[in-house]
Design a protein around this motif. Structure first.
Motif, PDB file in Angstrom:
ATOM      1  N   VAL A 153       0.863  -1.181   0.000  1.00 21.07           N
ATOM      2  CA  VAL A 153       0.000   0.000   0.000  1.00 21.07           C
ATOM      3  C   VAL A 153       0.897   1.228   0.000  1.00 21.07           C
ATOM      4  N   ALA A 154       0.494   2.226  -0.763  1.00 21.47           N
ATOM      5  CA  ALA A 154       1.252   3.470  -0.854  1.00 21.47           C
ATOM      6  C   ALA A 154       0.291   4.649  -0.916  1.00 21.47           C
ATOM      7  N   ILE A 155       0.725   5.753  -0.334  1.00 20.61           N
ATOM      8  CA  ILE A 155       0.047   7.047  -0.475  1.00 20.61           C
ATOM      9  C   ILE A 155       1.097   7.953  -1.105  1.00 20.61           C
ATOM     10  N   PRO A 156       1.217   7.932  -2.429  1.00 20.47           N
ATOM     11  CA  PRO A 156       2.315   8.629  -3.103  1.00 20.47           C
ATOM     12  C   PRO A 156       2.439  10.109  -2.759  1.00 20.47           C
ATOM     13  N   ASP A 157       1.313  10.823  -2.668  1.00 25.16           N
ATOM     14  CA  ASP A 157       1.370  12.257  -2.365  1.00 25.16           C
ATOM     15  C   ASP A 157       2.016  12.551  -1.017  1.00 25.16           C
ATOM     16  N   LEU A 158       1.934  11.600  -0.095  1.00 22.86           N
ATOM     17  CA  LEU A 158       2.479  11.797   1.253  1.00 22.86           C
ATOM     18  C   LEU A 158       3.828  11.098   1.437  1.00 22.86           C
ATOM     19  N   GLY A 159       4.309  10.414   0.397  1.00 27.50           N
ATOM     20  CA  GLY A 159       5.583   9.701   0.496  1.00 27.50           C
ATOM     21  C   GLY A 159       5.518   8.491   1.416  1.00 27.50           C
ATOM     22  N   VAL A 160       4.330   7.903   1.555  1.00 26.44           N
ATOM     23  CA  VAL A 160       4.131   6.766   2.459  1.00 26.44           C
ATOM     24  C   VAL A 160       4.097   5.482   1.645  1.00 26.44           C
ATOM     25  N   GLU A 161       4.871   4.483   2.089  1.00 26.79           N
ATOM     26  CA  GLU A 161       4.903   3.189   1.407  1.00 26.79           C
ATOM     27  C   GLU A 161       5.050   2.067   2.415  1.00 26.79           C
ATOM     28  N   VAL A 162       4.197   1.052   2.294  1.00 28.39           N
ATOM     29  CA  VAL A 162       4.366  -0.206   3.016  1.00 28.39           C
ATOM     30  C   VAL A 162       4.792  -1.209   1.949  1.00 28.39           C
ATOM     31  N   PRO A 163       5.880  -1.955   2.161  1.00 26.97           N
ATOM     32  CA  PRO A 163       6.401  -2.839   1.119  1.00 26.97           C
ATOM     33  C   PRO A 163       5.469  -4.025   0.836  1.00 26.97           C
ATOM     34  N   GLN A 164       5.733  -4.677  -0.290  1.00 26.89           N
ATOM     35  CA  GLN A 164       4.969  -5.868  -0.658  1.00 26.89           C
ATOM     36  C   GLN A 164       5.133  -6.955   0.391  1.00 26.89           C
ATOM     37  N   ILE A 165       4.011  -7.615   0.687  1.00 29.10           N
ATOM     38  CA  ILE A 165       4.024  -8.731   1.631  1.00 29.10           C
ATOM     39  C   ILE A 165       3.193  -9.878   1.069  1.00 29.10           C
ATOM     40  N   ARG A 166       3.491 -11.076   1.566  1.00 31.86           N
ATOM     41  CA  ARG A 166       2.762 -12.277   1.161  1.00 31.86           C
ATOM     42  C   ARG A 166       1.524 -12.466   2.039  1.00 31.86           C
ATOM     43  N   ALA A 167       0.658 -13.366   1.608  1.00 35.60           N
ATOM     44  CA  ALA A 167      -0.516 -13.732   2.411  1.00 35.60           C
ATOM     45  C   ALA A 167      -0.053 -14.228   3.774  1.00 35.60           C
ATOM     46  N   GLY A 168      -0.756 -13.794   4.817  1.00 34.53           N
ATOM     47  CA  GLY A 168      -0.415 -14.182   6.176  1.00 34.53           C
ATOM     48  C   GLY A 168       0.587 -13.274   6.849  1.00 34.53           C
ATOM     49  N   GLU A 169       1.109 -12.300   6.121  1.00 32.03           N
ATOM     50  CA  GLU A 169       2.069 -11.354   6.686  1.00 32.03           C
ATOM     51  C   GLU A 169       1.405 -10.010   6.942  1.00 32.03           C
ATOM     52  N   SER A 170       2.071  -9.206   7.779  1.00 34.22           N
ATOM     53  CA  SER A 170       1.666  -7.819   7.969  1.00 34.22           C
ATOM     54  C   SER A 170       2.919  -6.960   8.016  1.00 34.22           C
ATOM     55  N   ALA A 171       2.747  -5.703   7.673  1.00 36.92           N
ATOM     56  CA  ALA A 171       3.849  -4.738   7.707  1.00 36.92           C
ATOM     57  C   ALA A 171       3.241  -3.380   8.034  1.00 36.92           C
ATOM     58  N   ASP A 172       4.060  -2.467   8.527  1.00 33.49           N
ATOM     59  CA  ASP A 172       3.527  -1.159   8.901  1.00 33.49           C
ATOM     60  C   ASP A 172       4.535  -0.063   8.640  1.00 33.49           C
ATOM     61  N   VAL A 173       4.016   1.153   8.641  1.00 33.70           N
ATOM     62  CA  VAL A 173       4.826   2.351   8.504  1.00 33.70           C
ATOM     63  C   VAL A 173       4.201   3.413   9.407  1.00 33.70           C
ATOM     64  N   THR A 174       5.038   4.214  10.034  1.00 33.32           N
ATOM     65  CA  THR A 174       4.562   5.303  10.878  1.00 33.32           C
ATOM     66  C   THR A 174       4.943   6.621  10.217  1.00 33.32           C
ATOM     67  N   PHE A 175       3.979   7.558  10.176  1.00 31.92           N
ATOM     68  CA  PHE A 175       4.231   8.846   9.545  1.00 31.92           C
ATOM     69  C   PHE A 175       3.398   9.926  10.220  1.00 31.92           C
ATOM     70  N   THR A 176       3.752  11.155   9.971  1.00 31.30           N
ATOM     71  CA  THR A 176       2.983  12.295  10.449  1.00 31.30           C
ATOM     72  C   THR A 176       2.236  12.890   9.266  1.00 31.30           C
ATOM     73  N   VAL A 177       0.938  13.093   9.450  1.00 26.43           N
ATOM     74  CA  VAL A 177       0.080  13.642   8.401  1.00 26.43           C
ATOM     75  C   VAL A 177       0.474  15.099   8.175  1.00 26.43           C
TER      76      VAL A 177
END
Length: 128
Positions: free
Chosen positions: A78-102
């Motif tokens: 998942v990415a929010i390009p305008d905000l420079g936010v990106e969570v990398p690709q993950i496989r089924a059963g995985e999770s990943a996160d990113v922390t940012f300031t709006v």
């Protein structure tokens, strides 16, 4: 479930009380938002019937965006390009996160799964 952690800060700034002292403001609390990749859509845990929901953010708040992939056989990110936010690709059963300031400027921004952007996209609304 495997957890893949990727954390970085986007558009963050700490306001210091004085350039002559090392006294800085305490960082704000972080709000968690979890997006679940199900098949070829995103859903929120509290509303699994709404595909690719609108996500409401407040200007200046800290967000931990968690992506959980529940789509067997598919890689998602998942990415929010305008905000420079990106969570990398993950496989089924995985999770990943990113922390940012709006950012402090209100507006509407697209979020999307980069490999499946035609089907997996929604809107982030930043309000004051």
């Amino acid at each position: 479930m495997t957890t893949v952690r990727h954390r970085f800060s986007v558009l963050t700034a700490v306001a210091c009380a004085s350039a002559l002292t090392a006294t800085c403001a305490t960082p704000a609390a972080t709000r968690d938002i979890t997006l679940i990749a199900k098949g070829m859509t995103f859903v929120l845990p509290a509303d699994p019937a709404t595909a690719n929901p609108v996500i409401q953010l407040r200007a200046g708040e800290r967000i931990r965006l968690v992506l959980r992939n529940e789509a067997p056989g598919l890689l998602h990110d998942v990415a929010i390009p305008d905000l420079g936010v990106e969570v990398p690709q993950i496989r089924a059963g995985e999770s990943a996160d990113v922390t940012f300031t709006v950012p402090s400027t209100p507006g509407t921004h697209e979020y999307r799964c980069r490999p499946h952007g035609e089907l997996m996209k929604g809107v982030v609304e930043v309000t004051p």
